[in-house]
Design a protein around this motif. Structure first.
Motif, short mmCIF file in Angstrom:
data_model
loop_
_atom_site.label_atom_id
_atom_site.label_comp_id
_atom_site.label_asym_id
_atom_site.label_seq_id
_atom_site.Cartn_x
_atom_site.Cartn_y
_atom_site.Cartn_z
N TRP A 201 -4.51 5.17 -11.40
CA TRP A 201 -3.34 6.01 -11.14
C TRP A 201 -2.07 5.42 -11.75
O TRP A 201 -1.02 6.06 -11.66
CB TRP A 201 -3.20 6.30 -9.65
CG TRP A 201 -2.76 5.18 -8.76
CD1 TRP A 201 -2.21 3.98 -9.11
CD2 TRP A 201 -2.79 5.17 -7.32
NE1 TRP A 201 -1.91 3.23 -8.01
CE2 TRP A 201 -2.26 3.95 -6.90
CE3 TRP A 201 -3.21 6.10 -6.37
CZ2 TRP A 201 -2.13 3.62 -5.54
CZ3 TRP A 201 -3.10 5.76 -5.03
CH2 TRP A 201 -2.56 4.54 -4.62
N LEU B 196 -13.50 -6.96 -0.20
CA LEU B 196 -13.25 -5.57 -0.52
C LEU B 196 -13.24 -5.48 -2.05
O LEU B 196 -12.55 -6.25 -2.71
CB LEU B 196 -11.89 -5.12 0.03
CG LEU B 196 -11.77 -5.11 1.55
CD1 LEU B 196 -10.49 -4.38 1.95
CD2 LEU B 196 -12.96 -4.42 2.18
N LEU C 262 0.83 -1.21 0.00
CA LEU C 262 0.00 0.00 0.00
C LEU C 262 0.86 1.26 0.00
O LEU C 262 1.94 1.28 0.60
CB LEU C 262 -0.91 0.01 1.23
CG LEU C 262 -1.93 -1.12 1.30
CD1 LEU C 262 -2.71 -1.04 2.61
CD2 LEU C 262 -2.88 -1.07 0.11
N PHE D 151 -21.99 6.48 -6.15
CA PHE D 151 -21.13 5.92 -5.10
C PHE D 151 -21.57 4.49 -4.78
O PHE D 151 -22.76 4.23 -4.57
CB PHE D 151 -21.22 6.76 -3.82
CG PHE D 151 -20.68 6.05 -2.61
CD1 PHE D 151 -19.31 5.99 -2.38
CD2 PHE D 151 -21.52 5.39 -1.72
CE1 PHE D 151 -18.79 5.31 -1.30
CE2 PHE D 151 -21.01 4.70 -0.63
CZ PHE D 151 -19.65 4.67 -0.42
N LEU D 152 -20.61 3.59 -4.72
CA LEU D 152 -20.84 2.20 -4.30
C LEU D 152 -20.01 1.90 -3.07
O LEU D 152 -18.86 2.33 -2.99
CB LEU D 152 -20.40 1.24 -5.41
CG LEU D 152 -21.17 1.29 -6.73
CD1 LEU D 152 -20.45 0.48 -7.79
CD2 LEU D 152 -22.59 0.77 -6.53
N PRO D 153 -20.57 1.15 -2.11
CA PRO D 153 -19.75 0.78 -0.95
C PRO D 153 -18.61 -0.16 -1.35
O PRO D 153 -18.67 -0.79 -2.41
CB PRO D 153 -20.75 0.09 -0.02
CG PRO D 153 -21.91 -0.30 -0.86
CD PRO D 153 -21.94 0.64 -2.02
N VAL D 154 -17.62 -0.26 -0.49
CA VAL D 154 -16.42 -1.06 -0.79
C VAL D 154 -16.65 -2.54 -0.48
O VAL D 154 -15.89 -3.40 -0.94
CB VAL D 154 -15.19 -0.49 -0.04
CG1 VAL D 154 -15.27 -0.74 1.46
CG2 VAL D 154 -13.88 -1.03 -0.59
N LEU D 155 -17.70 -2.86 0.29
CA LEU D 155 -17.92 -4.25 0.71
C LEU D 155 -18.95 -4.96 -0.16
O LEU D 155 -20.06 -4.46 -0.36
CB LEU D 155 -18.38 -4.28 2.17
CG LEU D 155 -17.38 -3.72 3.19
CD1 LEU D 155 -18.04 -3.58 4.56
CD2 LEU D 155 -16.16 -4.62 3.29
N LEU E 94 -6.23 4.03 -6.77
CA LEU E 94 -7.24 4.98 -7.21
C LEU E 94 -7.56 4.71 -8.67
O LEU E 94 -6.65 4.49 -9.47
CB LEU E 94 -6.72 6.42 -7.07
CG LEU E 94 -6.81 7.06 -5.70
CD1 LEU E 94 -5.96 8.32 -5.67
CD2 LEU E 94 -8.26 7.42 -5.36
N THR F 12 -11.64 3.47 -5.25
CA THR F 12 -10.42 2.66 -5.32
C THR F 12 -10.84 1.21 -5.50
O THR F 12 -11.97 0.84 -5.19
CB THR F 12 -9.57 2.75 -4.03
OG1 THR F 12 -10.28 2.13 -2.95
CG2 THR F 12 -9.23 4.17 -3.67
N TRP G 115 -15.83 7.15 -9.13
CA TRP G 115 -14.44 7.48 -8.78
C TRP G 115 -14.19 6.88 -7.41
O TRP G 115 -14.73 7.34 -6.41
CB TRP G 115 -14.23 9.00 -8.70
CG TRP G 115 -14.28 9.70 -10.02
CD1 TRP G 115 -15.35 10.37 -10.54
CD2 TRP G 115 -13.23 9.78 -11.00
NE1 TRP G 115 -15.03 10.88 -11.78
CE2 TRP G 115 -13.74 10.54 -12.09
CE3 TRP G 115 -11.91 9.30 -11.07
CZ2 TRP G 115 -12.97 10.82 -13.23
CZ3 TRP G 115 -11.17 9.59 -12.20
CH2 TRP G 115 -11.70 10.33 -13.26
N GLU H 73 -4.04 -1.46 -3.23
CA GLU H 73 -5.20 -0.58 -3.39
C GLU H 73 -4.80 0.51 -4.37
O GLU H 73 -3.68 1.01 -4.29
CB GLU H 73 -5.63 0.05 -2.05
CG GLU H 73 -6.91 0.89 -2.21
CD GLU H 73 -7.40 1.56 -0.91
OE1 GLU H 73 -6.63 1.58 0.08
OE2 GLU H 73 -8.52 2.08 -0.91
#
Lengths: 480, 480
Positions: free
Chosen positions: A265, A109, A37, A68-72, A159, A140, A138, A157
């Motif tokens: 990125w 994740l 990371l 927006f979407l959650p990471v889980l 971007l 990660t 937008w 992880e």
């Protein structure tokens, strides 16, 4: 500037160490406490912000919206499209507990959001009137990296943006795939001054779950290829398991046609590798956090006053044109130190102003791309500097195009292919289209098919491995 | 508009159900497959983008920069500041595996980034010349919610920004705490049209690990308080365990002074609750994804041509002023349906234009805030509409100030306190400053100290519980 502060290795002698030093010493990024990371420092994040803003404007202008979407993502959902799940599962981070409590259906994740997005789209889409649905995120993505961390290129992880669109027809979805790829190419070429080759991936290299993947590829100075962005045609491969369907104009229930696409990125990684030199970073003006640095030069208090007043005036004039200008007024270091410091940080244009310059009504400009010096009369400040910045952007793009040209070769014989591959190149070769031949090449040379270019000169030829007749030409290279 | 599409309950009859319906039916957000998580649809995300852009500009103008931190924090690092760790640990999501591999030092999903940020700052800061360091991060935080999901208010992952600054002196750090709180207040009042009360939290309610916490609080129509943003003075509580120190001007090694602060998407929750009505959402123009919706009205092909041409002309004129304008040209629904649909979605201003209006050289405006109709001559289009939008923004703010005023009462007797609390209010009461009395109030009424206002009329009084003399007045309420 002391050795510890400047870049201590040459780009063509130890490319990997040079890269790491540039990232760390130019304050782009730093290693986080967890292996794999990184943290982005403001100087590095600002480049991402410029890139993001440029692409975001283009997306919005073509009817895309952000969400927006959650990471889980629950495992049960991620595994609904089985190829897709199998492709990602070895690198998924799993959440198994919240506080002390064990979680039943363990949570992934986000390695990518197809599964989650489409489970939502299935609820939102009822009729052809709800289409097209074009949402971008937008965020990660997280994919566990087992190899050594390489900032921007190999991190667990990263971007990125991921776009997910739904269409009523196959044709419209395929048009979207292409128009996004073109938008990516335009953004990378115009903003980052990096030329790319666009085309399709082979079956073996496509995105897991896609019908086909289009890609843009670049070659780095060490001869390795870098995938710069991909745009996938998903067909109905996801709409069927995720039940993304709609009533068409004839009131018939139909599975939708989908696309997904992303850049990350790693484009910043490409930027560093392509344009940097032995002194450090070289930034194209369009994405440079600081486009112009002004270094005042004086050795007496009287001079100081005169020089600083002129420098402020110039800064103000440039800021009016929305240029990002920094005045380096540090008094604990010499002008020479400042020159080296800003060169390492890749600021496209340096302005030097001392009392003698003021007497002559001019400033000195030093371009970062070719280190050339020139005088600019105060009366020409604004146009002169805008013009030089444009020239720098163009010149960096020309240099990168030359690199791509030099590193691309056509080869039709496999022995020649093997020896050429050792020199680090894009090899343009005929290929029959079979995965078997692609695998032989990979095993014996380490090279993949990076892209089957759209603009290949289609001419009858023989596969470099099996010698069957073919009209396919592919670009092979080792890659990041 | 059919019952299923419109809001089917009244705001003051079933506030909780009304809220959920508005969120879902206005397409702001939807429930994700995992309990506690939500997805933001473009209409909801656009409000966040406006808010973000407004605050981001203010932060940049005051010398703050953005950066990026990974979401994974090793347990060993998170536990370095022990109060802080203990405060968050019950709600932390833990990553224990990557692929099939078990992770040794298990990884927390960021509940907040003090620990991670400061472990990095310790490496970056050497001298007073590196200070102040003022970095902001736009990301999400994850805190497992065990209670029922409430979009924007109670979710296990939420969008927010967290700022983390480092200063050479206590005074400078405390100034930063206050100037950020002021910036938050300005943003919320000007953009969201919601008045806030600023002040300090009590010891019991402060951020775990902080020396003190400043806050801004609002009251919702159901009488519950909502914390709208906090700005913490961390003193040296983190710089010591995380070794954030610098050589001062006298070359003496000194621990730095720090602040952290954040606002989240719960501000969108406040926006919905404060301004919404029985018809649905009511959005202040400054953050509305669509500020003006134009509904053309026609019943014949000839009229259609005339009306659509006029409507396009008006849209173009408004777009030049950077207004966000939508033309609703759907032909499958009636104008009446459209009116209700856009009212539910809270669009601040509706423009209706039909052939009769065109004959009279005017359009009809309908304000969402008070549903009043008025004519506007075509010749006054641009100024007229800009002016009405300003009035709507002001009017919403005035209404919200009235709500706050009505719901705030001064009480000095505890029996009165208990009965007033049942009516749902901000109760402004004298308090001795002891946690013991605060806990008695909490136990018997469910109310916390929300804020000890900066502008309290300091006058000698007696604590509402222990009757000791005090000059402290606090605002008590039940809260979200």
């Amino acid at each position: 500037m002391s050795k510890e502060i400047g870049i201590t290795v040459k780009k063509d002698e130890n490319f990997s160490e040079w890269y790491t030093q540039v990232v760390l010493k130019a304050h782009l990024a730093d290693y986080a406490p967890v292996k794999g990371l990184i943290v982005l420092r403001p100087y590095g994040y600002s480049i991402w912000e410029s890139l993001k803003s440029s692409l975001d404007q283009k997306l919005k202008a073509t009817g895309h919206e952000n969400g927006f979407l959650p990471v889980l993502i629950p495992e049960s959902l991620l595994s609904k499209e089985s190829d897709h799940f199998a492709g990602f599962t070895p690198e998924v981070f799993w959440v198994t507990h919240s506080g002390e409590t064990e979680i039943g259906d363990k949570l992934a994740l986000r390695p990518t959001s197809e599964a989650l997005a489409y489970s939502m789209y299935a609820k939102w889409i009822k009729s052809w009137r709800d289409l097209p649905l074009k949402i971008n995120f937008w965020n990660t993505a997280l994919r566990a990296e087992i190899k050594a961390t390489k900032p921007f290129l190999r991190t667990s992880e990263f971007l990125w943006q991921e776009g997910h669109t739904v269409h009523a027809t196959k044709e419209e979805a395929e048009q979207e795939v292409m128009s996004i790829l073109e938008m990516y190419k335009k953004t990378v070429e115009e903003e980052l001054a990096i030329p790319v080759i666009t085309g399709k991936k082979s079956e073996k290299e496509k995105f897991v779950g896609a019908v086909y993947t289009t890609t843009m590829e670049s070659i780095m100075p060490d001869g390795k290829a870098l995938q710069m962005g991909t745009s996938h045609f998903l067909g109905q491969n996801f709409s069927k398991p995720f039940d993304v369907k709609f009533l068409d104009k004839q009131n018939v229930e139909t599975f939708a046609w989908q696309t997904s696409w992303g850049i990350s990125w790693r484009l910043i990684g490409a930027l560093i590798m392509i344009h940097g030199d032995d002194k450090g970073l070289v930034l194209p003006p369009r994405v440079a956090p600081i486009q112009v640095v002004i270094v005042p030069i004086y050795y007496s208090p009287q001079d100081m006053e005169i020089v600083l007043s002129k420098v402020s005036e110039i800064k103000q004039a440039l800021t009016k044109h929305n240029l990002r200008v920094h005045m380096d007024v540090r008094d604990e270091v010499t002008p020479g130190y400042k020159f080296h410091d800003w060169e390492m940080k890749g600021v496209p244009l340096r302005v030097e102003i001392g009392p003698k310059d003021i007497a002559k009504g001019k400033m000195v400009l030093v371009r970062r791309d070719n280190l050339k010096k020139m005088d600019l009369a105060f009366k020409d400040t604004e146009n002169g500097i805008l013009c030089v910045l444009d020239e720098i952007q163009q010149n960096l793009f020309e240099n990168a195009k030359n690199l791509l040209r030099e590193k691309t070769r056509e080869v039709t014989d496999f022995d020649e292919f093997k020896s050429e591959m050792e020199t680090g190149t894009f090899l343009y070769s005929p290929w029959c289209g079979q995965t078997k031949c692609e695998e032989i090449i990979k095993e014996s040379t380490g090279a993949d098919i990076r892209v089957i270019p759209f603009d290949a000169k289609i001419q009858d030829s023989k596969c470099i491995i099996c010698k069957n007749q073919t009209t396919i030409h592919a670009i092979f290279a080792r890659s990041y």
